[in-house]
Motif scaffolding. Structure first.
Motif, PDB file in Angstrom:
ATOM      1  N   SER A 127       0.637  -1.297  -0.043  1.00  0.00           N
ATOM      2  CA  SER A 127       0.204   0.008  -0.005  1.00  0.00           C
ATOM      3  C   SER A 127       0.917   1.273  -0.087  1.00  0.00           C
ATOM      4  O   SER A 127       0.387   2.319  -0.073  1.00  0.00           O
ATOM      5  CB  SER A 127      -0.875  -0.108   1.385  1.00  0.00           C
ATOM      6  N   ALA A 128       2.108   1.099   0.079  1.00  0.00           N
ATOM      7  CA  ALA A 128       3.113   2.284   0.294  1.00  0.00           C
ATOM      8  C   ALA A 128       3.070   2.988  -1.050  1.00  0.00           C
ATOM      9  O   ALA A 128       2.984   4.582  -0.731  1.00  0.00           O
ATOM     10  CB  ALA A 128       4.641   1.826   0.570  1.00  0.00           C
ATOM     11  N   ASN A 129       3.257   2.601  -2.181  1.00  0.00           N
ATOM     12  CA  ASN A 129       3.132   3.243  -3.406  1.00  0.00           C
ATOM     13  C   ASN A 129       2.840   2.357  -4.598  1.00  0.00           C
ATOM     14  O   ASN A 129       2.895   1.260  -4.295  1.00  0.00           O
ATOM     15  CB  ASN A 129       4.502   4.023  -3.640  1.00  0.00           C
ATOM     16  N   LEU A 130       2.515   2.944  -5.831  1.00  0.00           N
ATOM     17  CA  LEU A 130       2.455   2.068  -7.144  1.00  0.00           C
ATOM     18  C   LEU A 130       3.471   1.280  -7.272  1.00  0.00           C
ATOM     19  O   LEU A 130       3.410   0.045  -7.771  1.00  0.00           O
ATOM     20  CB  LEU A 130       1.917   3.033  -8.144  1.00  0.00           C
ATOM     21  N   GLU A 131       4.885   1.485  -7.086  1.00  0.00           N
ATOM     22  CA  GLU A 131       5.915   0.858  -7.428  1.00  0.00           C
ATOM     23  C   GLU A 131       6.052  -0.342  -6.575  1.00  0.00           C
ATOM     24  O   GLU A 131       6.330  -1.520  -7.214  1.00  0.00           O
ATOM     25  CB  GLU A 131       7.271   1.669  -7.528  1.00  0.00           C
ATOM     26  N   ASN A 132       5.783   0.019  -5.262  1.00  0.00           N
ATOM     27  CA  ASN A 132       5.468  -1.139  -4.403  1.00  0.00           C
ATOM     28  C   ASN A 132       4.339  -2.421  -4.795  1.00  0.00           C
ATOM     29  O   ASN A 132       4.703  -3.437  -5.094  1.00  0.00           O
ATOM     30  CB  ASN A 132       5.313  -0.705  -3.036  1.00  0.00           C
ATOM     31  N   SER A 137      -1.987   2.402 -15.631  1.00  0.00           N
ATOM     32  CA  SER A 137      -0.782   3.205 -16.112  1.00  0.00           C
ATOM     33  C   SER A 137      -0.909   3.703 -17.555  1.00  0.00           C
ATOM     34  O   SER A 137      -0.761   4.875 -17.994  1.00  0.00           O
ATOM     35  CB  SER A 137       0.628   2.499 -16.064  1.00  0.00           C
ATOM     36  N   SER A 152      -3.388  11.460  -6.817  1.00  0.00           N
ATOM     37  CA  SER A 152      -2.488  11.098  -5.785  1.00  0.00           C
ATOM     38  C   SER A 152      -2.222   9.579  -6.049  1.00  0.00           C
ATOM     39  O   SER A 152      -3.048   8.757  -6.792  1.00  0.00           O
ATOM     40  CB  SER A 152      -2.973  11.276  -4.479  1.00  0.00           C
ATOM     41  N   GLU A 153      -1.174   8.957  -5.272  1.00  0.00           N
ATOM     42  CA  GLU A 153      -1.037   7.579  -5.458  1.00  0.00           C
ATOM     43  C   GLU A 153      -2.122   6.735  -4.977  1.00  0.00           C
ATOM     44  O   GLU A 153      -2.374   5.733  -5.693  1.00  0.00           O
ATOM     45  CB  GLU A 153       0.275   7.095  -4.680  1.00  0.00           C
ATOM     46  N   ARG A 154      -2.685   7.183  -3.974  1.00  0.00           N
ATOM     47  CA  ARG A 154      -3.990   6.381  -3.372  1.00  0.00           C
ATOM     48  C   ARG A 154      -4.837   6.396  -4.208  1.00  0.00           C
ATOM     49  O   ARG A 154      -5.734   5.489  -4.475  1.00  0.00           O
ATOM     50  CB  ARG A 154      -4.448   7.359  -1.934  1.00  0.00           C
ATOM     51  N   TYR A 167      -4.905   6.196  -7.829  1.00  0.00           N
ATOM     52  CA  TYR A 167      -4.585   5.439  -8.515  1.00  0.00           C
ATOM     53  C   TYR A 167      -4.446   4.057  -8.119  1.00  0.00           C
ATOM     54  O   TYR A 167      -5.022   3.050  -8.869  1.00  0.00           O
ATOM     55  CB  TYR A 167      -3.090   5.548  -9.209  1.00  0.00           C
ATOM     56  N   MET A 168      -4.185   3.807  -6.784  1.00  0.00           N
ATOM     57  CA  MET A 168      -4.126   2.482  -6.221  1.00  0.00           C
ATOM     58  C   MET A 168      -5.782   1.976  -6.190  1.00  0.00           C
ATOM     59  O   MET A 168      -5.908   0.885  -6.622  1.00  0.00           O
ATOM     60  CB  MET A 168      -3.863   2.551  -4.772  1.00  0.00           C
TER      61      MET A 168
END
Length: 615
Positions: A30-35, A366, A378-380, A382-383
């Motif tokens: 949940s930290a970021n898209l790359e993770n 993406s 925000s990253e959230r 897109y998550m």
């Protein structure tokens, strides 16, 4: 239903283990898209290789390949060796390093680097839609259908009951765990799958009294009608898989492989490459995939050949031969082992479903949503969109389950469609003159030619045109014909249209330093080699050497299964020697590629990881 308390406990413990693992990785994912989508780019190559095998080998392997084994025989291994063997080694030796060095988020971003904006945009949206809304639902759907074909004959489950058992856990698992959780769980799931399938293989041999007795029984039953069932090579004339079909697989899937890291037949390959720690480990991923995948396929196909003696009616025209592995499970597995193999099949299903959902949603977010609709959020945000995308893919996959009956038909259709443009994938790396117009011609023109050659005659038959039947070619000739016509089309378009702008091509060359024909740009930075094709030929030679090594491994194990121990040991020994030679040659080739690119700095890549070249 053939369950007892022990079986139920084994399956229940497995499901709880998977759910616990997904929650364990939730915070990291949940930290970021790359993770969430690339595991923080810290996945070892060997682990990505096992994970890629998990994505490719699922219950559809046990049902699809098992069913093909029933109507072919000992030469079934050439179905997957010719399809994947050389292709994987070419992708690993000639392209993995370059893909990893680009340090992209999805491999589709390649088109923005290589072509002008209009062609790049068209390609990116086409590949994104094809991947996330066609390929991923189709492959996920036939995986779920295969799970039913295992659970149905073994336990009497319906399609709907099978989906209730598999889909919720698979969806929740990838929903929380992200890519890293998927990859680590793949290792556990493939271990369970390996133990389960090798258990059934051992029980099959025991049922017949050992390899020699089993081979004698098969020969006694089929020698007068189907003597080819014990042949190690495809016969020249065979209704399902003649030698020409193996050649079509070999050339149709190998030429062009690696130039696109999101082919329809092996869709999430780019995700595996881009998430490895270093470019060198990307090659490791391919080699581990080839070896582990072929061994697991061997474990599900060999018992299916032997099972033909038990149910010879499955060879009859119109029979659903893809039920054979489920029947074998029900017939031979004792309590406890049944639960183990059910867990193994669920593990394989979850591996594929999880992989497909994670990769398909990555592309949808993406390359479709962020590229065309909401470019800055925000990253959230897109998550959340990524998890909604997973739900869309699952719904489409379920629709496939209820509208498809034969798995191999879908596989052949998908691979024929992707093969049309494969040769162009090499050209976009190795020929500076290959421009955006040629790329469009290859992808969209290839699809049109595919429809004319493959679907056109079927449409005429549907319209009751009397001569339409004469236009239908065997699928292997269709594949080669579409590839040839498409290649003529894009070469012609490339030669009659203007090259892409000099600044664009120069920027691509500086960043990638590709192999092949880049004379106008290479001479600006280094002396022009006398034979620009020589490094490519060297790489292809190393890939062929690796392909022969893995083929000998599979052939040797097949010989041992049928009790031909002497030739089996000889082939296994040859395989070990060739793998040692391959490792030495591949390391040397990596050093060469490093020397070409050692001064090239890739934005954002802090772990290029190739060994220093010899001075």
């Amino acid at each position: 239903m053939n369950w007892n308390q022990l079986d139920i406990w084994i399956v229940a413990i497995y499901l709880l283990l998977m759910l616990g693992m997904s929650l364990w990785h939730k915070r990291f994912a949940s930290a970021n898209l790359e993770n969430f989508f690339l595991g923080g780019r810290k996945i070892p190559g060997w682990l990505n290789g096992i994970s890629y095998t998990a994505a490719l080998v699922s219950p559809d392997a046990a049902t699809g390949y098992g069913g093909l084994a029933v109507v072919t025989g000992a030469f079934i291994s050439w179905w997957y060796l010719s399809r994947f063997g050389l292709a994987l080694f070419i992708g690993g030796v000639l392209f993995a390093v370059f893909w990893r060095r680009l340090n992209l988020f999805t491999s589709l971003e390649f088109y923005d680097l290589r072509f002008q904006s209009r062609a790049a945009s068209a390609m990116r949206i086409w590949i994104a839609v094809r991947t996330s809304l066609i390929a991923m639902p189709a492959w996920t759907g036939i995986t779920l259908l295969a799970a039913y074909k295992i659970m149905g004959p073994a336990f009497g489950l319906t399609k709907t009951e099978t989906l209730y058992l598999v889909v919720p856990v698979s969806f929740l698992f990838v929903f929380f765990s992200g890519y890293k959780g998927v990859v680590i769980s793949n290792l556990i799931q493939m271990s369970i799958f390996f133990v389960g399938t090798i258990t059934l293989a051992g029980l099959t041999l025991a049922h017949f009294g050992g390899p020699v007795a089993m081979t004698a029984t098969i020969g006694h039953v089929f020698n007068s009608t189907h003597p080819e069932i014990l042949h190690m090579m495809p016969p020249a004339n065979h209704d399902v898989f003649p030698l020409m079909a193996a050649m079509a697989w070999l050339f149709g899937q190998s030429i062009g492989y690696g130039g696109d890291a999101a082919p329809m037949g092996g869709a999430m390959e780019g995700q595996r490459i881009l998430s490895t720690r270093t470019p060198a480990e990307a090659l490791t991923m391919y080699v581990v995939t080839a070896v582990s995948m072929f061994i697991l396929l061997l474990l599900v196909t060999l018992p299916s050949i032997s099972a033909t003696v038990m149910w010879p009616e499955l060879r009859a025209a119109g029979a659903d031969r893809e039920l054979v592995y489920g029947r074998l499970m029900k017939e031979l597995l004792p309590h406890g082992a049944m639960g183990l193999l059910v867990a193994a099949m669920m593990a394989a299903t979850m591996s594929v479903v999880g992989d497909n959902l994670n990769f398909g949603s990555q592309v949808m977010v993406s390359d479709i949503y962020r590229r065309w609709f909401v470019k800055s959020a925000s990253e959230r945000h897109y998550m959340i969109i990524g998890k909604i995308a997973m739900g869309i893919i699952v719904c489409l996959a379920i629709a496939v389950v209820y509208n498809v009956s034969i798995i191999t038909n879908v596989a052949i259709f998908m691979l024929q469609l992707s093969a049309a443009e494969l040769p162009a994938n090499w050209a976009q790396w190795w020929w500076w003159r290959f421009n955006g117009a040629a790329r469009i011609a290859a992808s969209f023109g290839g699809a049109v030619l595919f429809c004319i050659v493959v679907l056109g005659p079927k449409l005429l038959m549907f319209l009751n045109i009397p001569w339409a039947q004469d236009l239908i070619l065997p699928w292997w000739w269709q594949t080669l014909l579409v590839m040839g016509l498409t290649t003529v089309l894009w070469v012609t378009v490339a030669l009659v249209t203007k090259p892409d702008p000099d600044q664009l091509l120069n920027g691509f060359y500086q960043r990638v330093r590709p192999l092949g024909f880049w004379k106008p740009y290479r001479t600006r930075y280094a002396p022009l080699p006398k034979t620009p094709v020589k490094p490519i030929i060297r790489g292809v030679g190393i890939a062929i050497e690796g392909f022969i090594a893995v083929s000998l491994l599979i052939q040797g194990l097949t010989q041992m299964w049928f009790g031909k121990y002497l030739i089996g040991v000889a082939e296994l020994t040859g395989s070990v020697i060739l793998f040692i030679v391959f490792k030495k040659l591949a390391n040397s080739y990596l050093l060469y590629l490093t020397s070409r690119t050692e001064n090239v700095i890739i934005p954002g890549d802090t772990q290029q990881g190739l060994p220093a070249p010899d001075k």
